[in-house]
Enzyme design. Structure first.
Site, PDB file in Angstrom:
ATOM      1  N   CYS A 168       0.811  -1.221   0.000  1.00 30.69           N
ATOM      2  CA  CYS A 168       0.000   0.000   0.000  1.00 30.69           C
ATOM      3  C   CYS A 168       0.847   1.276   0.000  1.00 30.69           C
ATOM      4  O   CYS A 168       0.318   2.359  -0.206  1.00 30.69           O
ATOM      5  CB  CYS A 168      -0.937   0.027   1.203  1.00 30.69           C
TER       6      CYS A 168
ATOM      7  N   HIS B 254      -3.584   7.750   5.654  1.00 30.29           N
ATOM      8  CA  HIS B 254      -3.692   6.391   5.102  1.00 30.29           C
ATOM      9  C   HIS B 254      -5.153   5.945   5.293  1.00 30.29           C
ATOM     10  O   HIS B 254      -5.751   5.414   4.360  1.00 30.29           O
ATOM     11  CB  HIS B 254      -2.735   5.455   5.814  1.00 30.29           C
TER      12      HIS B 254
ATOM     13  N   HIS C  76      -9.768   1.155  -1.121  1.00 28.29           N
ATOM     14  CA  HIS C  76      -8.320   1.019  -0.986  1.00 28.29           C
ATOM     15  C   HIS C  76      -7.774   0.426  -2.273  1.00 28.29           C
ATOM     16  O   HIS C  76      -7.923  -0.776  -2.507  1.00 28.29           O
ATOM     17  CB  HIS C  76      -8.010   0.112   0.202  1.00 28.29           C
TER      18      HIS C  76
END
Lengths: 327, 403
Positions: B164, B296, B332
């Site tokens: 990520c 995030h 995401h």
């Protein structure tokens, strides 16, 4: 370039292990005895095979050279791999398809990210600095060493663990078009800045330069461009020396095509350089295996070694020397 | 050297043109919904963010060999081409320019692996040529090679799988290459396709939200898996300004390891703290200069709690800048997440508007800052921090300056 002109960036430790046992279909694999007993600090932690191989390699590097474990925590990690956790991804996915998605063990999911082996390394050895996985095909570990070198030069890190790991498996067996012998391998080197005198005394391998370039012109690999890369690297880095230079080439090309391309490139460069062709491929670990072979030679006939890895259109070039003469 | 961001390109569930991407997010729209493939009894959760049409591929019509490469490679080529156009770069006249591609990803061309697995289950010998072709194009370097091949550019490349944090790691490497004079232009970004492996894995970890992604909400229930791609063009500022209007500058980057756990963040957010601190130090600004943070913010219980904790440690409870998460809208997108957040941050700075954290009903007690709930807010946007915390503990933080 260096903070202190008396310092150089060297490979001060090197550990490598390659597969020797021929598997049913083409590749030489690393025998189980090499990694099977690796458990790690927390014995309940799960590791997939490629992580175990990598961690075993690291463990052997640390033991063999009695590395300072506290200092190691600050090291950057630069790990090259072509396929990384491909086998773990395939096993996880196959299980979900063949049985059911509800049957897969969630503990195996973290194995499925490509940066998983490098992450396991940082967790096991508490390494807190930057952690790069470089997935550049055959060039991966040579590029990893190159990026580690640049990172030390730029002071992003003081020391670096760099190298590569790759394992064989089903997807690799379908996807490998290379006719050369292929093998699994793991290789790790420690890079750090040391004083020139110490480098000489201890016969460390000094990194002279690293570069990586796209050498295709009009969709074809170009001997002209390769020769330009060579000429520029030699003129910029080795022009004050009249010592022997050797080139070690690794690529996925057919042996005849490879020989023709690089002989033509060397001829065009105008230098008289001996070429060696690697007839065995270790996927992303190829570069570090070559570095380790040179590291382990007690005596070298020449002063400078140019390692060339060619993956598809990219040529990576690392110049190293065990005992560069004082200019 | 001042490093400018001179071009940006996206392929996302919020659109493919920058203006569409901005308008979609500014409108607080949600780009995820039921994914048919997972709408069955094997899955408790059926929600994901998937790019449903192929219109993003239209800008590749004149490109060679597009269908020789996988979906991730095609997303990447489309986004890179968009970034070139945005940067006013003519790819045909870049022969003497040293270009480097730095590409983050989580699983690369995983849809090839998934297709191969399906064909192996079928066990039909006729599928062997397709299996071999897909297996050859599976390794991640094909994404970068595919960009060069499809767009006809001569570029050096580095595939940087960092889960990520892929985008931030790619930007950090791009900065290294520019400062070391290894490249004149760096195209940095990240890509991931919607993956059965990722969906199944997060599902089994019980970290998927069954409805909405609700970062910082008291009743948040997890993340929403997505896909996408983004790239930025990085180059020396004066060089860029001669040719085009820049979006902003990269001032600093911090990339570190949590070195704690493959899945869980460090309980004190140690790696995140060090990455953010290093980003601020290398940017040579003060903490108080930061006007906004792109979090995030995945919407999981642990990530958001620890992220809030780290922000408190770094800024002090009373001084945390407004912080929002566009994952509330995009889901995401894995390896593309941090680059899409970087691009969104640059657009926010241009417009002087902070994008919201949507789906927020009641803020968690641990969240003491303005998380820009549900509607955009105007703000001075001179300096922005954008954070990413990845599987395996790779954490990245970048500092951007508006133009």
């Amino acid at each position: 370039m260096y903070l202190n002109i008396d310092n150089v960036i060297c490979i001060t430790s090197s550990e490598c292990y390659v597969g020797k046992e021929k598997s049913g279909d083409h590749a030489c694999v690393i025998d189980e005895s090499y990694y099977i007993y690796y458990q790690g600090e927390n014995k309940s932690r799960h590791f997939d095979r490629i992580s175990k191989i990598l961690l075993t390699g690291m463990s052997k590097l640390c033991d063999k050279y009695n590395l300072n474990m506290e200092k190691l925590k600050t090291a950057g990690i630069y790990l090259g791999t072509q396929y990384s956790s491909c086998n773990s991804i395939h096993t996880f996915d196959s299980k979900a398809l063949n049985d059911s998605p509800l049957s897969v063990n969630p503990i195996h999911f973290p194995d499925t990210v490509i940066n998983s082996p490098a992450s396991q390394l940082s967790i096991e050895y508490k390494m807190e600095n930057e952690n790069f996985t470089i997935s550049n095909g055959l060039n991966a570990s040579l590029d990893a060493i190159g990026i580690a070198y640049e990172s030390i030069l730029s002071k992003a890190t003081e020391i670096a663990i760099a190298g590569g790991v790759d394992e064989w498996g089903k997807i690799q067996s379908y996807g490998t078009q290379c006719k050369k012998e292929v093998a699994e391998a793991v290789g790790l080197v420690l890079l750090e800045e040391v004083k020139q005198d110490e480098a000489r005394q201890k016969s460390y391998i000094q990194i002279i330069s690293y570069v990586s370039e796209n050498v295709k012109k009009d969709c074809i690999l170009s001997a002209d461009i390769i020769s330009e890369v060579l000429r520029k690297q030699i003129e910029e880095n080795l022009k004050d020396y009249e010592q022997k230079i050797e080139i070690f080439v690794s690529s996925l090309l057919d042996e005849t095509d490879e020989k023709h391309l690089f002989e033509e490139a060397v001829k065009k460069s105008g230098f008289d350089i001996e070429l060696h062709f690697n007839n065995k491929i270790y996927f992303g670990a190829t570069g570090v295996v070559e570095v380790d072979k040179i590291y382990k030679k007690s005596k070298l006939d020449c002063s400078f070694q140019i390692l060339l890895n060619l993956n598809k259109s990219i040529l990576s070039c690392l110049i190293i020397s065990r005992n560069p003469p004082v200019s | 050297m001042d490093i400018a961001i001179s071009g940006m390109g996206v392929v996302s569930t919020a659109g493919y043109e920058l203006e569409d991407f901005w308008n979609y997010l500014y409108g607080g729209n949600i780009s995820y919904g039921v994914v048919d493939e997972f709408n069955n009894p094997n899955y408790r959760v059926h929600i994901g963010a998937v790019i449903k049409d192929n219109m993003w591929r239209e800008n590749l019509t004149d490109c060679e060999n597009v269908f020789e490469y996988g979906r991730a490679s095609q997303y990447a080529a489309s986004a890179v081409l968009r970034a070139f156009v945005d940067a006013n770069l003519d790819r045909m006249s870049l022969k003497d320019t040293r270009i480097a591609l730095c590409i983050g990803t989580t699983m690369g061309e995983v849809d090839y692996e998934e297709n191969i697995s399906e064909l192996l289950v079928k066990d039909d010998a006729n599928d062997l040529p397709d299996i071999k072709k897909m297996a050859y194009r599976y390794s991640s370097d094909n994404i970068a090679e595919g960009i060069c091949d499809m767009l006809g550019i001569r570029a050096n490349y580095y595939m940087i799988p960092a889960a990520c944090s892929g985008g931030n790691y790619a930007i950090a490497l791009g900065e290294k290459l520019l400062r070391a004079n290894k490249a004149d232009i760096v195209i940095a970004g990240g890509v991931d396709v919607f993956s059965r492996v990722a969906f199944t894995g997060f599902h089994r970890l019980l970290t998927l939200s069954p409805d909405y992604c609700r970062p910082f909400d008291k009743k948040r229930r997890g993340l929403v898996i997505g896909e996408g791609c983004g790239f930025v063009v990085m180059e020396e500022k004066e060089q860029a300004k001669k040719r085009t209007d820049i979006h902003g500058c990269l001032l600093g980057a911090g990339v570190k390891s949590d070195r704690y756990h493959m899945v869980s963040p460090h309980p004190d957010g140690d790696g995140a703290y060090r990455a953010m601190k290093e980003a601020i130090q290398t940017a040579q600004i003060g903490k108080d200069d930061i006007d906004y943070i792109s979090a995030h913010g995945t919407g999981t219980s642990s990530n958001d709690r620890i992220e809030a904790h780290v922000l408190q440690q770094l800024f002090g409870e009373e001084n945390i800048p407004p912080t929002s998460s566009i994952k509330s809208m995009l889901g995401h997108s894995m390896g593309a997440a941090s680059i899409l957040e970087c691009i969104a941050s640059l657009l926010m700075m241009e417009k002087k508007i902070m994008l919201p954290t949507v789906n927020l009903i009641e803020k968690d007690e641990c969240v003491t800052f303005n998380c820009v709930p549900n509607t955009p807010q105007k703000n001075k946007m001179s300096y922005v921090m954008s954070n990413s915390f990845a599987f395996g503990g790779q954490v990245g933080s970048i500092i951007l300056k508006g133009k």
